[in-house]
Design a protein around this motif. Sequence first.
Motif, mmCIF file in Angstrom:
data_model
loop_
_atom_site.group_PDB
_atom_site.id
_atom_site.type_symbol
_atom_site.label_atom_id
_atom_site.label_comp_id
_atom_site.label_asym_id
_atom_site.label_seq_id
_atom_site.Cartn_x
_atom_site.Cartn_y
_atom_site.Cartn_z
ATOM 1 N N VAL A 55 0.819 -1.211 0.000
ATOM 2 C CA VAL A 55 0.000 0.000 0.000
ATOM 3 C C VAL A 55 0.854 1.263 0.000
ATOM 4 O O VAL A 55 0.563 2.221 -0.717
ATOM 5 C CB VAL A 55 -0.967 -0.006 1.207
ATOM 6 C CG1 VAL A 55 -1.633 1.340 1.380
ATOM 7 C CG2 VAL A 55 -2.008 -1.102 1.048
ATOM 8 N N GLY A 59 3.454 5.629 -2.359
ATOM 9 C CA GLY A 59 3.260 6.869 -1.617
ATOM 10 C C GLY A 59 4.548 7.370 -0.985
ATOM 11 O O GLY A 59 4.847 8.570 -1.018
ATOM 12 N N PHE A 80 -0.863 10.482 0.025
ATOM 13 C CA PHE A 80 -2.164 10.028 -0.459
ATOM 14 C C PHE A 80 -2.626 10.802 -1.691
ATOM 15 O O PHE A 80 -3.806 10.968 -1.931
ATOM 16 C CB PHE A 80 -3.204 10.159 0.656
ATOM 17 C CG PHE A 80 -2.844 9.370 1.868
ATOM 18 C CD1 PHE A 80 -2.844 7.993 1.847
ATOM 19 C CD2 PHE A 80 -2.472 10.016 3.035
ATOM 20 C CE1 PHE A 80 -2.492 7.263 2.963
ATOM 21 C CE2 PHE A 80 -2.125 9.297 4.165
ATOM 22 C CZ PHE A 80 -2.136 7.919 4.126
ATOM 23 N N ARG A 83 -5.213 8.338 -6.375
ATOM 24 C CA ARG A 83 -6.407 7.578 -6.017
ATOM 25 C C ARG A 83 -6.374 6.162 -6.619
ATOM 26 O O ARG A 83 -7.331 5.436 -6.504
ATOM 27 C CB ARG A 83 -7.657 8.302 -6.519
ATOM 28 C CG ARG A 83 -7.815 9.696 -6.031
ATOM 29 C CD ARG A 83 -8.451 9.717 -4.664
ATOM 30 N NE ARG A 83 -8.799 11.061 -4.255
ATOM 31 C CZ ARG A 83 -8.048 11.795 -3.456
ATOM 32 N NH1 ARG A 83 -6.911 11.333 -3.012
ATOM 33 N NH2 ARG A 83 -8.436 13.005 -3.103
ATOM 34 N N TRP A 85 -5.044 3.235 -5.882
ATOM 35 C CA TRP A 85 -4.417 2.334 -4.922
ATOM 36 C C TRP A 85 -4.315 0.906 -5.466
ATOM 37 O O TRP A 85 -3.290 0.247 -5.293
ATOM 38 C CB TRP A 85 -5.207 2.319 -3.617
ATOM 39 C CG TRP A 85 -5.082 3.589 -2.866
ATOM 40 C CD1 TRP A 85 -5.908 4.681 -2.946
ATOM 41 C CD2 TRP A 85 -4.053 3.944 -1.953
ATOM 42 N NE1 TRP A 85 -5.465 5.671 -2.135
ATOM 43 C CE2 TRP A 85 -4.324 5.244 -1.503
ATOM 44 C CE3 TRP A 85 -2.942 3.284 -1.466
ATOM 45 C CZ2 TRP A 85 -3.527 5.898 -0.584
ATOM 46 C CZ3 TRP A 85 -2.132 3.935 -0.548
ATOM 47 C CH2 TRP A 85 -2.427 5.213 -0.126
ATOM 48 N N GLU A 88 -1.453 0.546 -7.872
ATOM 49 C CA GLU A 88 -0.167 0.610 -7.176
ATOM 50 C C GLU A 88 0.113 -0.682 -6.420
ATOM 51 O O GLU A 88 1.228 -1.209 -6.461
ATOM 52 C CB GLU A 88 -0.149 1.799 -6.216
ATOM 53 C CG GLU A 88 -0.187 3.132 -6.926
ATOM 54 C CD GLU A 88 -0.294 4.313 -5.981
ATOM 55 O OE1 GLU A 88 -0.413 4.096 -4.754
ATOM 56 O OE2 GLU A 88 -0.254 5.453 -6.461
ATOM 57 N N ILE A 89 -0.905 -1.206 -5.734
ATOM 58 C CA ILE A 89 -0.736 -2.448 -4.984
ATOM 59 C C ILE A 89 -0.409 -3.591 -5.941
ATOM 60 O O ILE A 89 0.491 -4.394 -5.683
ATOM 61 C CB ILE A 89 -1.998 -2.752 -4.153
ATOM 62 C CG1 ILE A 89 -2.119 -1.735 -3.014
ATOM 63 C CG2 ILE A 89 -1.989 -4.164 -3.624
ATOM 64 C CD1 ILE A 89 -3.443 -1.774 -2.289
#
Length: 192
Positions: A55, A59, A80, A83, A85, A88-89
């Motif tokens: 996560v 960032g 953050f 948006r 996520w 990215e994960i």
Amino acid sequence: MNRKHFKSIARENIRINYLPWLIVAIISIFISYQQTSNDFGHQVHFRWLHILELVFSVGLARVAIDLSLHTFEDIKSSLFWNRQWLKEICAIFLINLYAALWGILLIIPGIMKSYAYSFVPYILAEDEEISISDAIAVSQDLTEGYKWELFVLDLSFILWDILAAFTFGLAAFYSEPYKKATWAQYYLNLSR
């Protein structure tokens, strides 16, 4: 590439903005903590740390870039900012999986692929429109011919790691920001 030059720039960046770098270090130290026990409770704890790594990797790279470029405003807006996520994960999971699969073949190819994929979080942090496969390809292109230098860069921090071990992690509150700032400088130099 002049490793000493990048390290001096990193030290100056840390001196100017130590508190945000310290927050990055604390998150990184917490995430990189690995439990070696085999009971179920520790395995669940270990998996949560890997999820946190997935996560926060992009960032934290974004915070490092913002701090290095002197465009940093606050942790919340940098950490953050994106948006996407799930993307990215998935990207961080894929590069970890690819490096692990290469590591199964032999240790050296696994290490080389880890360095080849090492700039993916930075690339995703700068360009939210890039696809995962393109980010991986760009990272491989950026590190082409520089994997040995990146390995030597990591080795140059070994005394800091030893000092952190002997001080029960206290030295890591300086060495981790120092590492992150130096890696950000390498990325910015290679990507520009």
